[in-house]
Design a protein around this motif. Sequence first.
Motif, PDB file in Angstrom:
ATOM      1  N   VAL A   9       0.822  -1.201   0.000  1.00 18.01           N
ATOM      2  CA  VAL A   9       0.000   0.000   0.000  1.00 18.01           C
ATOM      3  C   VAL A   9       0.861   1.258   0.000  1.00 18.01           C
ATOM      4  N   TYR A  10       0.539   2.148  -0.911  1.00 17.71           N
ATOM      5  CA  TYR A  10       1.156   3.470  -0.987  1.00 17.71           C
ATOM      6  C   TYR A  10       0.051   4.476  -0.682  1.00 17.71           C
ATOM      7  N   THR A  11       0.196   5.234   0.402  1.00 18.18           N
ATOM      8  CA  THR A  11      -0.888   6.105   0.821  1.00 18.18           C
ATOM      9  C   THR A  11      -0.408   7.549   0.960  1.00 18.18           C
ATOM     10  N   VAL A  12      -1.226   8.483   0.486  1.00 23.88           N
ATOM     11  CA  VAL A  12      -0.859   9.897   0.451  1.00 23.88           C
ATOM     12  C   VAL A  12      -1.815  10.703   1.322  1.00 23.88           C
ATOM     13  N   GLU A  13      -1.255  11.537   2.188  1.00 18.44           N
ATOM     14  CA  GLU A  13      -2.049  12.402   3.070  1.00 18.44           C
ATOM     15  C   GLU A  13      -1.533  13.838   2.956  1.00 18.44           C
ATOM     16  N   ARG A  14      -2.438  14.800   2.905  1.00 20.04           N
ATOM     17  CA  ARG A  14      -2.030  16.199   2.746  1.00 20.04           C
ATOM     18  C   ARG A  14      -1.903  16.947   4.069  1.00 20.04           C
ATOM     19  N   ILE A  15      -2.497  16.407   5.168  1.00 15.06           N
ATOM     20  CA  ILE A  15      -2.500  17.088   6.459  1.00 15.06           C
ATOM     21  C   ILE A  15      -1.381  16.538   7.336  1.00 15.06           C
ATOM     22  N   LYS A  16      -0.442  17.406   7.726  1.00 17.06           N
ATOM     23  CA  LYS A  16       0.747  16.965   8.443  1.00 17.06           C
ATOM     24  C   LYS A  16       0.432  16.199   9.717  1.00 17.06           C
ATOM     25  N   LYS A  17      -0.478  16.713  10.529  1.00 15.60           N
ATOM     26  CA  LYS A  17      -0.775  16.072  11.810  1.00 15.60           C
ATOM     27  C   LYS A  17      -1.272  14.646  11.619  1.00 15.60           C
ATOM     28  N   LEU A  18      -2.146  14.447  10.647  1.00 13.64           N
ATOM     29  CA  LEU A  18      -2.668  13.107  10.379  1.00 13.64           C
ATOM     30  C   LEU A  18      -1.595  12.207   9.786  1.00 13.64           C
ATOM     31  N   PHE A  19      -0.766  12.773   8.919  1.00 18.10           N
ATOM     32  CA  PHE A  19       0.320  12.008   8.298  1.00 18.10           C
ATOM     33  C   PHE A  19       1.262  11.435   9.354  1.00 18.10           C
ATOM     34  N   PHE A  20       1.734  12.288  10.272  1.00 19.11           N
ATOM     35  CA  PHE A  20       2.697  11.833  11.279  1.00 19.11           C
ATOM     36  C   PHE A  20       2.053  10.863  12.264  1.00 19.11           C
ATOM     37  N   ALA A  21       0.785  11.086  12.604  1.00 22.38           N
ATOM     38  CA  ALA A  21       0.095  10.169  13.512  1.00 22.38           C
ATOM     39  C   ALA A  21      -0.068   8.796  12.870  1.00 22.38           C
ATOM     40  N   ALA A  22      -0.437   8.773  11.587  1.00 25.90           N
ATOM     41  CA  ALA A  22      -0.605   7.504  10.879  1.00 25.90           C
ATOM     42  C   ALA A  22       0.734   6.790  10.725  1.00 25.90           C
ATOM     43  N   ARG A  23       1.773   7.536  10.407  1.00 26.76           N
ATOM     44  CA  ARG A  23       3.092   6.926  10.244  1.00 26.76           C
ATOM     45  C   ARG A  23       3.549   6.250  11.536  1.00 26.76           C
ATOM     46  N   LYS A  24       3.339   6.928  12.670  1.00 22.91           N
ATOM     47  CA  LYS A  24       3.703   6.330  13.962  1.00 22.91           C
ATOM     48  C   LYS A  24       2.869   5.084  14.239  1.00 22.91           C
ATOM     49  N   ARG A  25       1.581   5.155  13.895  1.00 23.87           N
ATOM     50  CA  ARG A  25       0.678   4.024  14.127  1.00 23.87           C
ATOM     51  C   ARG A  25       1.149   2.796  13.327  1.00 23.87           C
ATOM     52  N   PHE A  26       1.507   3.006  12.075  1.00 22.59           N
ATOM     53  CA  PHE A  26       1.979   1.892  11.251  1.00 22.59           C
ATOM     54  C   PHE A  26       3.294   1.329  11.787  1.00 22.59           C
ATOM     55  N   MET A  27       4.167   2.196  12.252  1.00 16.60           N
ATOM     56  CA  MET A  27       5.440   1.728  12.812  1.00 16.60           C
ATOM     57  C   MET A  27       5.197   0.916  14.079  1.00 16.60           C
ATOM     58  N   ASP A  28       4.315   1.425  14.951  1.00 14.54           N
ATOM     59  CA  ASP A  28       4.011   0.717  16.195  1.00 14.54           C
ATOM     60  C   ASP A  28       3.386  -0.650  15.923  1.00 14.54           C
ATOM     61  N   MET A  29       2.591  -0.736  14.840  1.00 13.59           N
ATOM     62  CA  MET A  29       1.921  -1.990  14.500  1.00 13.59           C
ATOM     63  C   MET A  29       2.767  -2.855  13.573  1.00 13.59           C
ATOM     64  N   ARG A  30       3.970  -2.368  13.228  1.00 12.89           N
ATOM     65  CA  ARG A  30       4.910  -3.088  12.381  1.00 12.89           C
ATOM     66  C   ARG A  30       4.300  -3.440  11.025  1.00 12.89           C
ATOM     67  N   MET A  31       3.582  -2.480  10.472  1.00 15.60           N
ATOM     68  CA  MET A  31       2.998  -2.653   9.138  1.00 15.60           C
ATOM     69  C   MET A  31       3.953  -2.045   8.117  1.00 15.60           C
ATOM     70  N   PHE A  32       4.957  -2.795   7.767  1.00 14.58           N
ATOM     71  CA  PHE A  32       6.013  -2.275   6.908  1.00 14.58           C
ATOM     72  C   PHE A  32       5.655  -2.319   5.422  1.00 14.58           C
ATOM     73  N   SER A  33       4.513  -2.918   5.087  1.00 15.21           N
ATOM     74  CA  SER A  33       4.097  -2.945   3.683  1.00 15.21           C
ATOM     75  C   SER A  33       3.317  -1.686   3.299  1.00 15.21           C
ATOM     76  N   VAL A  34       3.193  -0.745   4.244  1.00 13.25           N
ATOM     77  CA  VAL A  34       2.519   0.525   3.971  1.00 13.25           C
ATOM     78  C   VAL A  34       3.565   1.630   3.857  1.00 13.25           C
ATOM     79  N   LYS A  35       3.571   2.326   2.706  1.00 12.51           N
ATOM     80  CA  LYS A  35       4.470   3.456   2.499  1.00 12.51           C
ATOM     81  C   LYS A  35       3.637   4.736   2.478  1.00 12.51           C
ATOM     82  N   LEU A  36       4.113   5.765   3.162  1.00 15.05           N
ATOM     83  CA  LEU A  36       3.356   7.006   3.271  1.00 15.05           C
ATOM     84  C   LEU A  36       4.070   8.171   2.600  1.00 15.05           C
ATOM     85  N   LYS A  37       3.259   9.130   2.142  1.00 16.44           N
ATOM     86  CA  LYS A  37       3.793  10.339   1.536  1.00 16.44           C
ATOM     87  C   LYS A  37       2.932  11.523   1.956  1.00 16.44           C
ATOM     88  N   LEU A  38       3.568  12.630   2.310  1.00 17.44           N
ATOM     89  CA  LEU A  38       2.866  13.870   2.645  1.00 17.44           C
ATOM     90  C   LEU A  38       2.830  14.736   1.400  1.00 17.44           C
TER      91      LEU A  38
END
Length: 213
Positions: free
Chosen positions: A103-132
């Motif tokens: 999954v490649y996911t794009v978010e435009r809002i910084k606060k949501l982007f960083f919160a989601a990135r931390k959530r994926f890291m904490d859940m060890r979901m390494f197949s998700v790539k994020l972009k702001l």
Amino acid sequence: MVDPVRSRERMVREQIEARGVSDRAVLDALRSLPRHLFVEEALASKAYSDGPLPIGEGQTISQPYIVALMSELLRVEPGMKVLEIGTGSGYQAAVLAHMGCDVYTVERIKKLFFAARKRFMDMRMFSVKLKLDDGTMGWPDEGPFDRIIVTAGGHSVPEPLVDQLADPGRLLIPVGEGRRHQSLVLVEKKDGEVIRTDKGGVAFVDLVGKHGW
């Protein structure tokens, strides 16, 4: 909070299976993922309720049924490359990752982007790539994508997303003039032809960007 495992089972049985969603991979993902971790702690007790919930910045986490319906309509298979526009809390991306997609996911809002990135890291979901970034532009450096899902509503289907859709490929996006007049549109690309099908009314936050509102 009530038992989340029982809450997820009840959610799937009463909100999703009862409305006709039958894809086993979708149902398994929604049974397995801790949806309450994708909302604010104060709303955790409502995480499995039949409706959207606010996640801050004027955005929402979609109703569980809508997440399930869109995931089923995408018809993904393990190993597929999927682009999501509008990361939000990250729940939809997590569902697709659980189904075996890259999954490649794009978010435009910084606060949501960083919160989601931390959530994926904490859940060890390494197949998700994020972009702001502006999601209406897609992620051209990583295309083409087997599937594209847009979790915000625009007045039309952004052409950059159609261009980045593989052939064959499927794209889902809410389209309409305002939240009360949106339809879920399925865009299918096959042998160079692009076919659009209306899949019924929905209500999403606005798709903001160069090719949105």
